[in-house]
Design a protein around this motif. Structure first.
Motif, PDB file in Angstrom:
ATOM      1  N   HIS A 105     -10.697  10.956  16.822  1.00 57.57           N
ATOM      2  CA  HIS A 105     -11.959  10.440  17.360  1.00 57.57           C
ATOM      3  C   HIS A 105     -11.699   9.269  18.311  1.00 57.57           C
ATOM      4  O   HIS A 105     -12.324   9.164  19.379  1.00 57.57           O
ATOM      5  CB  HIS A 105     -12.868  10.009  16.215  1.00 57.57           C
ATOM      6  CG  HIS A 105     -14.226   9.558  16.650  1.00 57.57           C
ATOM      7  ND1 HIS A 105     -15.143  10.400  17.252  1.00 57.57           N
ATOM      8  CD2 HIS A 105     -14.831   8.336  16.598  1.00 57.57           C
ATOM      9  CE1 HIS A 105     -16.243   9.732  17.533  1.00 57.57           C
ATOM     10  NE2 HIS A 105     -16.076   8.472  17.155  1.00 57.57           N
ATOM     11  N   ASP A 106     -10.791   8.394  17.953  1.00 56.70           N
ATOM     12  CA  ASP A 106     -10.439   7.280  18.841  1.00 56.70           C
ATOM     13  C   ASP A 106      -9.802   7.782  20.129  1.00 56.70           C
ATOM     14  O   ASP A 106     -10.088   7.266  21.226  1.00 56.70           O
ATOM     15  CB  ASP A 106      -9.487   6.326  18.126  1.00 56.70           C
ATOM     16  CG  ASP A 106     -10.158   5.590  16.973  1.00 56.70           C
ATOM     17  OD1 ASP A 106     -11.410   5.516  16.969  1.00 56.70           O
ATOM     18  OD2 ASP A 106      -9.447   5.113  16.067  1.00 56.70           O
ATOM     19  N   ILE A 107      -8.939   8.778  20.030  1.00 51.47           N
ATOM     20  CA  ILE A 107      -8.300   9.336  21.221  1.00 51.47           C
ATOM     21  C   ILE A 107      -9.330   9.973  22.136  1.00 51.47           C
ATOM     22  O   ILE A 107      -9.268   9.832  23.366  1.00 51.47           O
ATOM     23  CB  ILE A 107      -7.224  10.358  20.795  1.00 51.47           C
ATOM     24  CG1 ILE A 107      -6.055   9.637  20.114  1.00 51.47           C
ATOM     25  CG2 ILE A 107      -6.727  11.154  21.991  1.00 51.47           C
ATOM     26  CD1 ILE A 107      -5.064  10.563  19.461  1.00 51.47           C
ATOM     27  N   GLY A 118     -10.231  16.395  26.730  1.00 49.00           N
ATOM     28  CA  GLY A 118      -9.071  17.200  27.086  1.00 49.00           C
ATOM     29  C   GLY A 118      -7.845  16.814  26.292  1.00 49.00           C
ATOM     30  O   GLY A 118      -7.150  17.668  25.724  1.00 49.00           O
ATOM     31  N   ILE A 119      -7.557  15.513  26.227  1.00 48.17           N
ATOM     32  CA  ILE A 119      -6.417  15.044  25.442  1.00 48.17           C
ATOM     33  C   ILE A 119      -6.710  15.196  23.949  1.00 48.17           C
ATOM     34  O   ILE A 119      -5.800  15.467  23.150  1.00 48.17           O
ATOM     35  CB  ILE A 119      -6.087  13.589  25.820  1.00 48.17           C
ATOM     36  CG1 ILE A 119      -5.634  13.531  27.282  1.00 48.17           C
ATOM     37  CG2 ILE A 119      -5.017  13.008  24.917  1.00 48.17           C
ATOM     38  CD1 ILE A 119      -5.309  12.157  27.779  1.00 48.17           C
ATOM     39  N   ARG A 120      -7.973  15.026  23.568  1.00 45.62           N
ATOM     40  CA  ARG A 120      -8.338  15.253  22.169  1.00 45.62           C
ATOM     41  C   ARG A 120      -8.014  16.678  21.725  1.00 45.62           C
ATOM     42  O   ARG A 120      -7.569  16.914  20.594  1.00 45.62           O
ATOM     43  CB  ARG A 120      -9.825  14.972  21.995  1.00 45.62           C
ATOM     44  CG  ARG A 120     -10.339  14.897  20.578  1.00 45.62           C
ATOM     45  CD  ARG A 120     -11.034  16.108  19.988  1.00 45.62           C
ATOM     46  NE  ARG A 120     -11.527  17.097  20.885  1.00 45.62           N
ATOM     47  CZ  ARG A 120     -12.774  17.463  20.980  1.00 45.62           C
ATOM     48  NH1 ARG A 120     -13.691  16.854  20.269  1.00 45.62           N
ATOM     49  NH2 ARG A 120     -13.131  18.437  21.779  1.00 45.62           N
ATOM     50  N   SER A 121      -8.228  17.634  22.621  1.00 44.34           N
ATOM     51  CA  SER A 121      -7.960  19.030  22.275  1.00 44.34           C
ATOM     52  C   SER A 121      -6.477  19.257  21.982  1.00 44.34           C
ATOM     53  O   SER A 121      -6.130  20.099  21.148  1.00 44.34           O
ATOM     54  CB  SER A 121      -8.421  19.950  23.410  1.00 44.34           C
ATOM     55  OG  SER A 121      -7.680  19.691  24.594  1.00 44.34           O
ATOM     56  N   ALA A 148     -18.045   3.038  18.075  1.00 45.30           N
ATOM     57  CA  ALA A 148     -18.284   4.482  18.216  1.00 45.30           C
ATOM     58  C   ALA A 148     -19.152   4.782  19.432  1.00 45.30           C
ATOM     59  O   ALA A 148     -18.947   5.787  20.123  1.00 45.30           O
ATOM     60  CB  ALA A 148     -18.941   5.029  16.952  1.00 45.30           C
ATOM     61  N   ALA A 149     -20.123   3.913  19.711  1.00 43.49           N
ATOM     62  CA  ALA A 149     -20.965   4.113  20.888  1.00 43.49           C
ATOM     63  C   ALA A 149     -20.154   3.989  22.175  1.00 43.49           C
ATOM     64  O   ALA A 149     -20.345   4.765  23.125  1.00 43.49           O
ATOM     65  CB  ALA A 149     -22.108   3.098  20.877  1.00 43.49           C
ATOM     66  N   GLU A 150     -19.246   3.032  22.226  1.00 47.32           N
ATOM     67  CA  GLU A 150     -18.399   2.886  23.407  1.00 47.32           C
ATOM     68  C   GLU A 150     -17.485   4.098  23.590  1.00 47.32           C
ATOM     69  O   GLU A 150     -17.268   4.565  24.717  1.00 47.32           O
ATOM     70  CB  GLU A 150     -17.566   1.608  23.288  1.00 47.32           C
ATOM     71  CG  GLU A 150     -18.396   0.328  23.347  1.00 47.32           C
ATOM     72  CD  GLU A 150     -17.549  -0.903  23.096  1.00 47.32           C
ATOM     73  OE1 GLU A 150     -16.344  -0.726  22.811  1.00 47.32           O
ATOM     74  OE2 GLU A 150     -18.078  -2.027  23.184  1.00 47.32           O
ATOM     75  N   LEU A 151     -16.946   4.607  22.488  1.00 44.93           N
ATOM     76  CA  LEU A 151     -16.108   5.795  22.573  1.00 44.93           C
ATOM     77  C   LEU A 151     -16.888   6.999  23.088  1.00 44.93           C
ATOM     78  O   LEU A 151     -16.411   7.762  23.931  1.00 44.93           O
ATOM     79  CB  LEU A 151     -15.508   6.106  21.199  1.00 44.93           C
ATOM     80  CG  LEU A 151     -14.500   5.103  20.637  1.00 44.93           C
ATOM     81  CD1 LEU A 151     -14.036   5.538  19.261  1.00 44.93           C
ATOM     82  CD2 LEU A 151     -13.316   4.938  21.561  1.00 44.93           C
ATOM     83  N   LYS A 152     -18.111   7.181  22.584  1.00 48.09           N
ATOM     84  CA  LYS A 152     -18.932   8.308  23.034  1.00 48.09           C
ATOM     85  C   LYS A 152     -19.316   8.154  24.498  1.00 48.09           C
ATOM     86  O   LYS A 152     -19.310   9.140  25.260  1.00 48.09           O
ATOM     87  CB  LYS A 152     -20.196   8.382  22.159  1.00 48.09           C
ATOM     88  CG  LYS A 152     -21.067   9.595  22.437  1.00 48.09           C
ATOM     89  CD  LYS A 152     -20.363  10.890  22.065  1.00 48.09           C
ATOM     90  CE  LYS A 152     -21.270  12.089  22.263  1.00 48.09           C
ATOM     91  NZ  LYS A 152     -20.599  13.360  21.943  1.00 48.09           N
ATOM     92  N   SER A 174       2.701   6.666  21.752  1.00 43.76           N
ATOM     93  CA  SER A 174       3.077   6.681  23.159  1.00 43.76           C
ATOM     94  C   SER A 174       1.859   6.741  24.059  1.00 43.76           C
ATOM     95  O   SER A 174       1.813   6.086  25.111  1.00 43.76           O
ATOM     96  CB  SER A 174       3.997   7.872  23.429  1.00 43.76           C
ATOM     97  OG  SER A 174       4.369   7.939  24.776  1.00 43.76           O
ATOM     98  N   LEU A 175       0.850   7.514  23.679  1.00 46.69           N
ATOM     99  CA  LEU A 175      -0.368   7.612  24.483  1.00 46.69           C
ATOM    100  C   LEU A 175      -1.121   6.294  24.513  1.00 46.69           C
ATOM    101  O   LEU A 175      -1.582   5.848  25.568  1.00 46.69           O
ATOM    102  CB  LEU A 175      -1.264   8.719  23.915  1.00 46.69           C
ATOM    103  CG  LEU A 175      -2.646   8.883  24.551  1.00 46.69           C
ATOM    104  CD1 LEU A 175      -2.517   9.322  25.999  1.00 46.69           C
ATOM    105  CD2 LEU A 175      -3.481   9.892  23.759  1.00 46.69           C
ATOM    106  N   MET A 176      -1.253   5.654  23.366  1.00 49.02           N
ATOM    107  CA  MET A 176      -2.021   4.409  23.288  1.00 49.02           C
ATOM    108  C   MET A 176      -1.324   3.242  23.986  1.00 49.02           C
ATOM    109  O   MET A 176      -1.990   2.347  24.518  1.00 49.02           O
ATOM    110  CB  MET A 176      -2.273   4.052  21.820  1.00 49.02           C
ATOM    111  CG  MET A 176      -3.164   5.025  21.080  1.00 49.02           C
ATOM    112  SD  MET A 176      -4.855   4.990  21.707  1.00 49.02           S
ATOM    113  CE  MET A 176      -5.659   6.081  20.531  1.00 49.02           C
ATOM    114  N   ASN A 177       0.007   3.234  24.004  1.00 53.99           N
ATOM    115  CA  ASN A 177       0.733   2.062  24.488  1.00 53.99           C
ATOM    116  C   ASN A 177       1.502   2.290  25.785  1.00 53.99           C
ATOM    117  O   ASN A 177       1.667   1.340  26.561  1.00 53.99           O
ATOM    118  CB  ASN A 177       1.719   1.589  23.414  1.00 53.99           C
ATOM    119  CG  ASN A 177       1.030   1.207  22.120  1.00 53.99           C
ATOM    120  OD1 ASN A 177       0.375   0.183  22.016  1.00 53.99           O
ATOM    121  ND2 ASN A 177       1.177   2.048  21.106  1.00 53.99           N
TER     122      ASN A 177
END
Length: 716
Positions: free
Chosen positions: A133-135, A142-145, A305-309, A565-568
């Motif tokens: 969910h954070d990703i 796309g990256i979430r998939s 969560a609102a910012e992520l959405k 690696s993705l986050m940093n």
């Protein structure tokens, strides 16, 4: 709906309604219906029938009674007077109907709340739900998939591991106890030559540390005679007072089960993804409207969560707008530009073919050299050279897998495709390279396995028993090395390439480093890695039953490596794409790997003679013969039934029956499509009716206002 059917069958009630509502005769939907009726039934007397959705809120009365039907609509929508509505509301039948409806609604709401609570509790147990969910919020769907796809493979491999462990490994462990009688799979010396049954075991002596490391990474030495590989399973039957277990049959059936399980599970998820992809790609304007006006989740109460959405919706809109811009550019091409692009694409595809041929030749030569060097290498102190020789095919395959996608990525930029097709086409090319590399490796191994030396001493065995006394274990070791080396490469790239690049770009002010930028998280390349690894797992499970357990641990580690690696270290790709099509396409690419993995397994089971010195199939000429041998032990009637089902006399009618079912399903799908088209047309007509009524209301109000103004002027 019942009242709609009664209205369609009773012309007088319809005519009465239209006489009360003459405005409905002017609606576009009614006029269109009249035209269709006159075209389709020119020889019959037409009836005045209005669209069914115009009557859904009206009351149908029983003949000779003033009591309303219990399936009526709201009273406020009835075309009757206020006094009539009051009388209906005061009737006992209506009161009973409203109470019953209220109780049903309350029960339905309780059931819906219970189901929703259960779903929320179950979804909270989902693996990596918060991480994914954070990703999604930071990098888009796309990256979430990709991470959802990785989670699916973790679960799939874990289930396959449980299947193989329960059917193959656990009975072998139980056979070591004294509670069961064990029969080993031995073959008489009169049936096959004695040299075919010789399988030298690793010598138990003082092992140096670097030799231990070589054995650990190559699957040789102490690992060769463990539950990890095919050659360790020498048991034929387990028996006791109450049960009889055929391990060779269980080994064969477990192989079929995990292939069928993978097929059904992947197809099921692919069908779900195809439905979403088809719905979302049907109308892009509808997709924009859904995202803008109905994309927000009003149940969100947390600020994070609102910012992520919000960022997720913004990323999807950016992707859709970018695709629309490229499509418009492609549509505006001239004939001269199209000819130039097609000619360039032909030339670039020839370059791609040359790259593929070069990769395949290098893999073949290095595999042959590695197998021959493996036979003569006996110096345990040559740690580096022995390790390189063991991993030489894996190194060449990994180098080809690393270099060719980069070359394809550079080449495809000149072919000028749309972003969505560009990603898919590059992914197909890269998948073909990776999977074909595995096939070339196996073909190279089989050429060594089935080819005897000049003295022809191995012809009685049917395979090269001098070089490969247990060739199934040797193939399992190659698949094991590919999987371990793949994990090492993925970890090394994240640690020694992406992380230093992040530091250089962040803390160095030199212009070329700033232009270089952070590493892009390319979803197609990362999908290639896990599809390649999963294909290796499918192939190697027959030769190494515990390989799915290693694959589960591998993908579990890869998830956290890729997430960190993705986050940093990484940033999203400059070419974003939609997850609605990627979910289906990832599974479609995985489906390419599954039948490709079945080919070497079927070849090993049905063509090459099984090893006579190891494994559960030493009694059989080929592994497939365990099925006819098992059927021969069945009762005579059941035996004939099974052979009849496997004969051509049953296969041909069964094929025709399946063709008829497919023809029926295609016809049914066509009928459903026509119904959907009619419903869409009806919705469009309903929209036109609303527009017409609004225009007429505006025109009548203006006319009324004009008349009132004129009358006021005349009075003055």
């Amino acid at each position: 709906m019942q009242w709609d059917r009664s209205l369609s069958s009773k012309g007088r009630s319809t005519g009465f309604f239209l006489s009360l509502n003459p405005l409905l005769r002017e609606l576009p939907s009614y006029q269109s219906l009249i035209r269709r009726t006159s075209t389709g039934r020119s020889s019959t007397k037409r009836k005045s029938i209005a669209p069914s959705y115009l009557f859904t809120s009206l009351t149908h009365r029983r003949a000779g009674s003033d009591v309303c039907e219990p399936n009526i609509g709201p009273l406020r929508e009835m075309p009757v007077s206020i006094e009539e509505k009051k009388r209906i509301r005061a009737s006992p039948d209506y009161q009973t109907y409203m109470l019953t409806k209220y109780d049903q609604g309350r029960l339905f709401r309780k059931k819906a709340r219970f189901v929703q609570t259960v779903k929320e509790r179950l979804s909270s147990l989902c693996l990596w739900k918060k991480d994914i969910h954070d990703i999604e919020g930071k990098f888009g769907t796309g990256i979430r998939s990709y991470f959802s796809f990785l989670r699916f493979l973790v679960l799939l491999n874990f289930v396959i591991f449980l299947l193989m462990f329960a059917l193959v490994t656990l009975p072998t462990i139980i056979s070591k106890t004294r509670f069961v009688n064990t029969t080993y799979a031995d073959i008489p010396s009169s049936v096959v030559a004695q040299e075919c049954t010789v399988y030298e075991q690793p010598k138990t002596k003082l092992v140096l540390f670097y030799s231990y490391v070589i054995n650990l990474f190559s699957g040789t030495g102490f690992l060769e005679q463990t539950y990890l590989f095919y050659g360790f399973y020498r048991i034929d039957h387990l028996s006791s007072d109450h049960f009889h277990y055929n391990l060779s049959l269980a080994y064969f059936m477990a192989t079929c089960f995990y292939i069928l399980l993978s097929l059904f599970w992947v197809v099921k998820r692919a069908v779900e993804g195809f439905k979403q992809s088809f719905i979302r790609s049907e109308d892009r304007f509808q997709s924009f409207c859904n995202k803008i006006f109905a994309g927000w989740d009003f149940c969100i109460t947390d600020q994070h969560a609102a910012e992520l959405k919000h960022s997720s919706l913004q990323y999807e809109l950016k992707t859709d707008l970018n695709e629309e811009r490229i499509k418009q550019k492609i549509a505006d091409r001239t004939k001269k530009e199209k000819f130039r692009i097609y000619l360039l694409r032909v030339f670039l595809n020839l370059v791609v073919v040359m790259i593929l041929v070069t990769c395949f030749y290098c893999i073949y030569r290095t595999t042959v050299y590695s197998q021959r060097a493996h036979k003569i290498a006996d110096n345990v102190e040559a740690f580096t050279s022995d390790l390189i020789i063991e991993y030489l095919p894996s190194i060449v395959i990994t180098a080809a897998n690393f270099i060719t996608p980069r070359l394809f990525e550079c080449i495809i930029q000149f072919e000028d495709y749309s972003p969505a097709f560009e990603i898919k086409f590059m992914l197909i090319r890269s998948v073909f390279v990776r999977l074909a590399n595995i096939i070339v490796l196996l073909v190279s191994l089989w050429s060594q396995i089935t080819t005897c030396t000049g003295d022809d001493e191995c012809k009685p065995c049917g395979y090269n028993n001098k070089l490969y006394p247990c060739w199934e274990t040797r193939i399992g070791q190659e698949m094991y090395k590919l999987m371990i080396f793949d994990l090492i490469i993925i970890s090394s790239v994240a640690l020694f390439v992406e992380f230093p690049r992040k530091l250089i770009v962040t803390y160095c002010t030199w212009a070329p480093f700033k232009w270089w930028g952070q590493q892009q998280f390319s979803v197609p390349q990362n999908v290639l890695e896990i599809v390649y690894g999963q294909t290796i797992c499918w192939i190697g499970t027959f030769y190494s039953p515990l390989l799915p357990g290693i694959a589960t641990i591998k993908y579990f580690i890869i998830f956290y490596i890729k997430k960190i690696s993705l986050m940093n270290n990484c940033r999203p790709s400059t070419r974003p794409f939609r997850a609605s099509s990627s979910n289906f396409f990832f599974l479609a690419v995985l489906l390419i790997g599954l039948p490709l993995a079945c080919v070497p397994i079927a070849f090993s089971v049905g063509v090459i003679k099984s090893s006579k010195s190891c494994g559960p199939f030493v009694k059989y000429n080929i592994s497939w013969h365990v099925i006819p041998a098992t059927i021969d032990h069945f009762p005579n009637g059941f035996n004939k039934l099974l052979y009849g089902l496997a004969s051509e006399a049953f296969a041909v009618p069964f094929f025709l029956f399946v063709c008829l079912i497919l023809f029926y399903l295609v016809a049914l799908a066509g009928a459903h499509k026509r119904v959907v088209d009619q419903l869409r047309e009806q919705l469009a007509m309903q929209s036109r009716d609303k527009q017409y009524l609004i225009k007429k209301l505006t025109r009548d109000s203006l006319l009324l206002k004009k008349r009132s103004t004129t009358s006021t002027i005349q009075e003055n």
